[in-house]
Design an enzyme around this catalytic site. Sequence first.
Site, PDB file in Angstrom:
ATOM      1  N   ASN A  10       0.984  -1.060  -0.016  1.00 57.84           N
ATOM      2  CA  ASN A  10      -0.057   0.129  -0.092  1.00 57.84           C
ATOM      3  C   ASN A  10       0.897   1.233   0.149  1.00 57.84           C
ATOM      4  O   ASN A  10       1.654   1.642   0.957  1.00 57.84           O
ATOM      5  CB  ASN A  10      -0.860   0.079   1.284  1.00 57.84           C
ATOM      6  CG  ASN A  10      -1.789   1.261   1.470  1.00 57.84           C
ATOM      7  OD1 ASN A  10      -1.791   2.022   0.424  1.00 57.84           O
ATOM      8  ND2 ASN A  10      -2.162   1.706   2.660  1.00 57.84           N
ATOM      9  N   LYS A  12       0.311   4.301  -0.192  1.00 58.57           N
ATOM     10  CA  LYS A  12      -0.194   5.258   0.364  1.00 58.57           C
ATOM     11  C   LYS A  12      -0.083   6.764  -0.055  1.00 58.57           C
ATOM     12  O   LYS A  12      -0.152   6.704  -1.644  1.00 58.57           O
ATOM     13  CB  LYS A  12       0.463   5.620   1.975  1.00 58.57           C
ATOM     14  CG  LYS A  12       0.320   4.250   2.899  1.00 58.57           C
ATOM     15  CD  LYS A  12       0.342   4.539   4.203  1.00 58.57           C
ATOM     16  CE  LYS A  12       0.320   3.043   4.769  1.00 58.57           C
ATOM     17  NZ  LYS A  12       0.450   3.193   6.240  1.00 58.57           N
ATOM     18  N   HIS A  96      -9.265   1.820   5.115  1.00 59.28           N
ATOM     19  CA  HIS A  96      -8.013   1.530   5.843  1.00 59.28           C
ATOM     20  C   HIS A  96      -8.064   2.717   6.978  1.00 59.28           C
ATOM     21  O   HIS A  96      -8.829   3.733   7.163  1.00 59.28           O
ATOM     22  CB  HIS A  96      -6.698   2.276   4.735  1.00 59.28           C
ATOM     23  CG  HIS A  96      -5.600   2.055   5.362  1.00 59.28           C
ATOM     24  ND1 HIS A  96      -5.059   2.959   6.165  1.00 59.28           N
ATOM     25  CD2 HIS A  96      -4.561   1.171   5.337  1.00 59.28           C
ATOM     26  CE1 HIS A  96      -3.685   2.568   6.604  1.00 59.28           C
ATOM     27  NE2 HIS A  96      -3.428   1.412   5.900  1.00 59.28           N
ATOM     28  N   GLU A 168      -5.483  -4.661  10.344  1.00 59.89           N
ATOM     29  CA  GLU A 168      -4.127  -3.765  10.682  1.00 59.89           C
ATOM     30  C   GLU A 168      -4.172  -3.064  11.859  1.00 59.89           C
ATOM     31  O   GLU A 168      -5.090  -2.090  12.127  1.00 59.89           O
ATOM     32  CB  GLU A 168      -4.262  -2.802   9.590  1.00 59.89           C
ATOM     33  CG  GLU A 168      -4.004  -3.158   8.169  1.00 59.89           C
ATOM     34  CD  GLU A 168      -3.271  -2.382   7.142  1.00 59.89           C
ATOM     35  OE1 GLU A 168      -2.384  -2.654   6.510  1.00 59.89           O
ATOM     36  OE2 GLU A 168      -3.797  -1.113   7.084  1.00 59.89           O
ATOM     37  N   GLY A 174       3.284   1.903  10.618  1.00 63.48           N
ATOM     38  CA  GLY A 174       4.477   2.844  10.446  1.00 63.48           C
ATOM     39  C   GLY A 174       5.059   3.000  11.863  1.00 63.48           C
ATOM     40  O   GLY A 174       5.923   4.142  12.033  1.00 63.48           O
TER      41      GLY A 174
HETATM   42  P1  13P Z   1       3.582   0.025   7.209  1.00 59.91           P
HETATM   43  O1  13P Z   1       3.772  -1.282   6.818  1.00 59.91           O
HETATM   44  O2  13P Z   1       4.304   1.112   7.037  1.00 59.91           O
HETATM   45  O3  13P Z   1       3.467  -0.125   8.908  1.00 59.91           O
HETATM   46  O4  13P Z   1       1.799   0.563   6.963  1.00 59.91           O
HETATM   47  C1  13P Z   1       1.077  -0.663   7.120  1.00 59.91           C
HETATM   48  C2  13P Z   1      -0.262  -0.187   6.516  1.00 59.91           C
HETATM   49  O5  13P Z   1      -0.936   0.669   6.634  1.00 59.91           O
HETATM   50  C3  13P Z   1      -0.452  -0.669   5.178  1.00 59.91           C
HETATM   51  O6  13P Z   1      -1.842  -0.376   4.696  1.00 59.91           O
END
Ligand code: 13P
Length: 252
Positions: A10, A12, A96, A168, A174
Amino acid sequence: MPRTPFLAGNWKMYKTGAEAVSFIEAAKPLLAGITGREAAVAVPFTAIAEAARAASGTGILIGAQNVHWEREGAYTGEISTGMVKAAGASFVILGHSERRQFFGDTDEWVAKKLQAVLEASLVPVVCVGETLAQRESGDTFRILASQLKGSLAGLNAERAAPLVVAYEPVWAIGTGKTATAVQAQEVHAFLRAELATLLGEKTASATRLLYGGSVKPDNVKSLLSEADIDGALVGGAALKPDSFAQIVKFDS
Ligand code: 13P
């Protein structure tokens, strides 16, 4: 029927179309000949068309990170399922936690988007996850049950075949703090049981459940070795072709 592992990035709000093309060109040789799994990246809307062209013939699926539930209309700044599909997307991330937290997406909206995504024959990846405060107050399972039920409202077993669910935990996104494989498995088993209640055993056992939150090349294998973890949704570590490829090749 075994569940085919689904390894999805993802991105983002990262990467232009040209940057997406460079990524795919670099990932291509690293992933050549890999079978028995689906590799995917959800890219910004503006990169879908270029990414899909670059990925054509590679088996790498390109997806969107959100959509609006209407087909078209006076909705300034929004994008429909037909638009992302025409651009080359084959799946869409819905609900999300960043959408829920910063842009007001609710379970009700996710449920409406889910209908639109299925109507367009796209694969929905519906995200659920608890915050740290919710986990610490012992609310994890209640929150997840309610998010799952609300986000899947209106879905019936006949239409649920393409459904993918991503767990998640917000506290793991993150932050570098991954849920342990045991913690994640506990939640995944719970989500699968909830899916059985909502949509029946058959759908529950066929639905792929992804884990997301600080997945990296060095923890993906142990997560995916758990019985109910069928893939990963990866942010930061999916921005570089080599770490993305290592994640896709989790079992090698
Ligand atoms: P990270 O892998 O950067 O923690 O992000 C996870 C996420 O939000 C995937 O959709």
